[in-house]
Design an enzyme around this catalytic site. Structure first.
Site, PDB file in Angstrom:
ATOM      1  N   GLU A  12       0.828  -1.203   0.000  1.00 37.18           N
ATOM      2  CA  GLU A  12       0.000   0.000   0.000  1.00 37.18           C
ATOM      3  C   GLU A  12       0.864   1.255   0.000  1.00 37.18           C
ATOM      4  O   GLU A  12       0.565   2.233  -0.698  1.00 37.18           O
ATOM      5  CB  GLU A  12      -0.927  -0.019   1.213  1.00 37.18           C
ATOM      6  CG  GLU A  12      -1.921  -1.156   1.197  1.00 37.18           C
ATOM      7  CD  GLU A  12      -2.545  -1.441   2.558  1.00 37.18           C
ATOM      8  OE1 GLU A  12      -3.639  -2.009   2.584  1.00 37.18           O
ATOM      9  OE2 GLU A  12      -1.919  -1.101   3.582  1.00 37.18           O
ATOM     10  N   GLY A  60     -11.738  -6.438   3.712  1.00 44.51           N
ATOM     11  CA  GLY A  60     -12.760  -7.363   3.267  1.00 44.51           C
ATOM     12  C   GLY A  60     -14.100  -6.653   3.224  1.00 44.51           C
ATOM     13  O   GLY A  60     -14.414  -5.844   4.098  1.00 44.51           O
ATOM     14  N   MET A 156      -8.049  -4.143   9.832  1.00 46.02           N
ATOM     15  CA  MET A 156      -7.256  -4.373  11.032  1.00 46.02           C
ATOM     16  C   MET A 156      -6.661  -3.091  11.626  1.00 46.02           C
ATOM     17  O   MET A 156      -5.891  -3.167  12.584  1.00 46.02           O
ATOM     18  CB  MET A 156      -6.131  -5.372  10.727  1.00 46.02           C
ATOM     19  CG  MET A 156      -6.642  -6.738  10.297  1.00 46.02           C
ATOM     20  SD  MET A 156      -5.339  -7.939   9.918  1.00 46.02           S
ATOM     21  CE  MET A 156      -4.646  -8.226  11.552  1.00 46.02           C
ATOM     22  N   GLU A 157      -6.993  -1.918  11.073  1.00 51.51           N
ATOM     23  CA  GLU A 157      -6.344  -0.685  11.538  1.00 51.51           C
ATOM     24  C   GLU A 157      -7.267   0.519  11.735  1.00 51.51           C
ATOM     25  O   GLU A 157      -7.009   1.360  12.602  1.00 51.51           O
ATOM     26  CB  GLU A 157      -5.241  -0.262  10.552  1.00 51.51           C
ATOM     27  CG  GLU A 157      -4.083  -1.214  10.444  1.00 51.51           C
ATOM     28  CD  GLU A 157      -4.313  -2.336   9.444  1.00 51.51           C
ATOM     29  OE1 GLU A 157      -3.720  -3.402   9.626  1.00 51.51           O
ATOM     30  OE2 GLU A 157      -5.108  -2.135   8.489  1.00 51.51           O
ATOM     31  N   ASP A 180     -11.476  -8.305  -1.137  1.00 49.72           N
ATOM     32  CA  ASP A 180     -12.066  -9.638  -1.148  1.00 49.72           C
ATOM     33  C   ASP A 180     -13.410  -9.590  -0.439  1.00 49.72           C
ATOM     34  O   ASP A 180     -13.720  -8.640   0.281  1.00 49.72           O
ATOM     35  CB  ASP A 180     -11.142 -10.659  -0.476  1.00 49.72           C
ATOM     36  CG  ASP A 180     -10.814 -10.299   0.964  1.00 49.72           C
ATOM     37  OD1 ASP A 180     -11.093 -11.120   1.841  1.00 49.72           O
ATOM     38  OD2 ASP A 180     -10.271  -9.201   1.212  1.00 49.72           O
TER      39      ASP A 180
END
Length: 215
Positions: A12, A60, A156-157, A180
């Site tokens: 990223e 996701g 996750m962040e 995804d």
């Protein structure tokens, strides 16, 4: 105007750094997970003193209207793996850290700007749920959406960065490219294909948003 952009991974970082050459925009990698995200956000605030922070990266997706390469922009953020119980405070709900809002709202001005973007990519405003899980199975995703069925994205962040910005009174928003769809995939194969095919085009949305802030 100084804008800080925080990402989690080298992939990223490389793609977003290639889009910005303005000294007033700093892109930094924090690392994966909530602790790394909070530390990275605090470091950005202490050293760069940005007027706002953007979390950018992949996530996701969830929902029948969400497809790979769509972008979810945070209207609200919550933790999907936090529960403080009711022994001390029976008003605290699942996903809430005691003493903080049940959900952390994105800056309303930044959210309005994001929702108005015209950039050839489908943008969804909605809830982003954050936790220290890489969601690589339908079972994990079902557990998360069992608590937060309206969540548009899981990462996750983002909420950890939002919490840090909330405490420091720095405007915040998150853009998450859908890499995804765990409820329609097995073994995260969509995630791995995403990096080979569509990631760079999707991160242009963050660039378009930053450009809109200077108009």
């Amino acid at each position: 105007m100084k804008i800080g952009i925080i990402v989690a991974m080298d992939k990223e970082l490389a793609q977003l750094q290639s889009l910005f050459n303005d000294g007033n925009v700093r892109v930094e990698k924090c690392g994966i997970g909530k602790v790394n995200a909070a530390l990275g956000a605090q470091r950005m605030i202490n050293e760069f003193h940005p007027d706002m922070i953007i979390s950018s990266g992949c996530a996701g997706g969830n929902g029948d209207d969400i497809d790979i390469q769509d972008v979810v922009v945070s209207s609200e953020l919550v933790y999907h793996d936090v529960y403080c119980g009711t022994a001390i405070d029976d008003t605290t709900v699942y996903g809430q850290v005691q003493g903080l809002p049940a959900r952390i709202a994105a800056d309303p001005t930044l959210l309005a700007k994001a929702k108005a973007l015209q950039c050839g990519v489908k943008i969804h405003a909605g809830l982003i749920a954050t936790g220290d899980w890489f969601v690589d199975s339908k079972e994990k995703m079902r557990e998360i959406v069992g608590h937060f069925p309206e969540a548009k994205a899981v990462d996750m962040e983002s909420c950890a960065i939002a919490q840090t910005c909330y405490i420091n009174k720095v405007p915040f928003i998150s853009f998450r490219v859908v890499s995804d769809l765990p409820l329609r995939d097995t073994h995260a194969s969509q995630y791995h294909n995403f990096w080979d095919t569509v990631a760079l085009h999707s991160f242009q949305v963050t660039k378009t948003f930053v450009e809109s802030l200077y108009e």
